[in-house]
Design an enzyme around this catalytic site. Structure first.
Site, PDB file in Angstrom:
ATOM      1  N   LYS A 119       2.757  -0.438   2.797  1.00 14.15           N
ATOM      2  CA  LYS A 119       2.016  -1.239   1.813  1.00 14.15           C
ATOM      3  C   LYS A 119       2.831  -2.462   1.414  1.00 14.15           C
ATOM      4  CE  LYS A 119      -0.483   2.471  -0.427  1.00 14.15           C
ATOM      5  NZ  LYS A 119      -0.427   3.424  -1.529  1.00 14.15           N
TER       6      LYS A 119
ATOM      7  N   GLN B 124       1.717   6.046  -6.438  1.00 16.29           N
ATOM      8  CA  GLN B 124       1.547   6.875  -5.244  1.00 16.29           C
ATOM      9  C   GLN B 124       1.352   8.347  -5.635  1.00 16.29           C
ATOM     10  OE1 GLN B 124       1.319   5.703  -2.049  1.00 16.29           O
ATOM     11  NE2 GLN B 124       0.912   7.803  -1.449  1.00 16.29           N
TER      12      GLN B 124
ATOM     13  N   ASP C 131      -6.194   0.888  -6.902  1.00 20.19           N
ATOM     14  CA  ASP C 131      -6.700   2.085  -6.221  1.00 20.19           C
ATOM     15  C   ASP C 131      -8.150   2.356  -6.613  1.00 20.19           C
ATOM     16  OD1 ASP C 131      -5.078   3.304  -4.339  1.00 20.19           O
ATOM     17  OD2 ASP C 131      -3.806   4.278  -5.843  1.00 20.19           O
TER      18      ASP C 131
END
Ligand code: NDP
Length: 294
Positions: free
Chosen positions: A54, A98, A121
């Site tokens: 990422k 995460q 997200d």
């Protein structure tokens, strides 16, 4: 019949190029450099790999990447303090925590503490609600990437019968919402669905997001249908190694479907591309600018 293989890697690469151009224009015209903060607690090897890719994708798109690596025994209070700081930091447009988080931390509480405008997200209930009500929202990356892949085969999905297997908050539900917004007739299937094979055989568009290796067989697929395989499963391979397979039996699908995504190289690369897309979208929204065209 041999299905068209939807090359997620190439499509993601092209999308990343377009995002980089849009980010450069945003910087030139408005002085904004989109920034993504990624928070990793502990040292789960799979998460570390994912976080690294990422950060690389963000930097390659001309954006800023802020990595926060915290020890596995970090307290919930300390993590919440970090998120509070990132929420207030004007150079940070996207925050990504995460998952999974260590057991001493309540994941829902942490995800809900992220400013919805920075929630790249798209897991915050405000963004889920916005998506469900047709308002501008940050939408989870994997469903966005899956719909982009389907639209490469069918530029308009309007009126198509779509079946989504899986109803998780991160894939199945938002994917169904996106397909509804594309004017599909949507069926959401799950572990309690009766006659799943027959339900799947009705689909012009079949999305599998289950987590069961090769569950969807060739005779579950309507001839000519487009099949998007979201699943990532590790199964024993040759020489004691593991290999990745999807939720769809790829070989069988190739014989029946009109188009199918491979695993790996289908939805996976799109997820990363959509993280940077959401960072760009968050940066534009924070400056009161319209949705970027990529
Ligand atoms: P979850 O485990 O949260 O959800 C799985 C869903 O599948 C549930 O809704 C469950 O139903 C349903 N299900 C389970 N067994 C069956 C069955 N036998 N028949 C029908 N439905 C069933 O998984 P996620 O949504 O998080 O992920 C799904 C898959 O996608 C996984 O393989 C994951 O690794 C992959 N994934 C891939 C990503 C990518 O970037 N490509 C990103 C995220 C996920 P019920 O609700 O009734 O329990």
């Amino acid at each position: 019949m041999t299905a068209t293989i939807i090359d997620g890697k190439a499509i993601a690469q092209e999308l990343r190029g377009n995002i980089a151009k849009a980010a450069a224009a945003l910087t030139k015209e408005h002085g904004i450099v989109p920034g993504l903060a990624v928070v990793l607690v502990g040292n789960d090897p799979a998460s570390e790999v994912y976080v690294k890719s990422k950060s690389k994708a963000v930097t390659e798109a001309g954006m800023k990447s802020f990595d926060h690596k915290l020890p596995a025994d970090t307290s919930q209070a300390d993590l919440l303090k970090l998120i509070e700081r990132l929420n207030a930091d004007k150079s940070v447009h996207g925050i990504l925590v995460q998952l999974p988080l260590p057991s001493q931390i309540d994941s829902t509480l942490v995800l809900n503490s992220i400013d919805p405008g920075k929630d790249v997200d798209g897991f915050h209930p405000v963004n889920a609600g916005r998506l469900a009500t047709g308002q501008r929202a940050l939408v989870p990356c994997t469903p966005v990437g899956s719909v982009i892949l389907a639209k490469k085969i069918h530029p308009s999905l309007s009126g198509m019968d779509a079946v989504v297997i899986g109803r998780s908050n991160i894939v199945g539900k938002p994917l169904a919402q996106l397909l509804l917004a594309e004017n599909c007739t949507v069926t959401i299937a799950h572990s309690k669905t009766k006659d799943l094979k027959d339900v799947c055989r009705r689909a012009d568009l079949l999305f599998a997001a289950v987590g069961r290796p090769e569950m969807v067989r060739g005779d579950w697929i309507k001839p000519g249908a487009t099949v998007i395989d979201v699943g990532i499963n590790r199964v024993p391979g040759e020489g004691g190694k593991t290999r990745l397979v999807g939720d769809v039996n790829y070989k069988e699908a190739l014989e029946v479907a009109g188009a199918v995504t491979p695993v790996p190289g289908g939805v996976g690369p799109m997820t990363i591309a959509c993280v940077i897309l959401n960072t760009l979208r968050a940066a534009c929204a924070s400056a009161g600018l319209p949705e970027p065209k990529v």
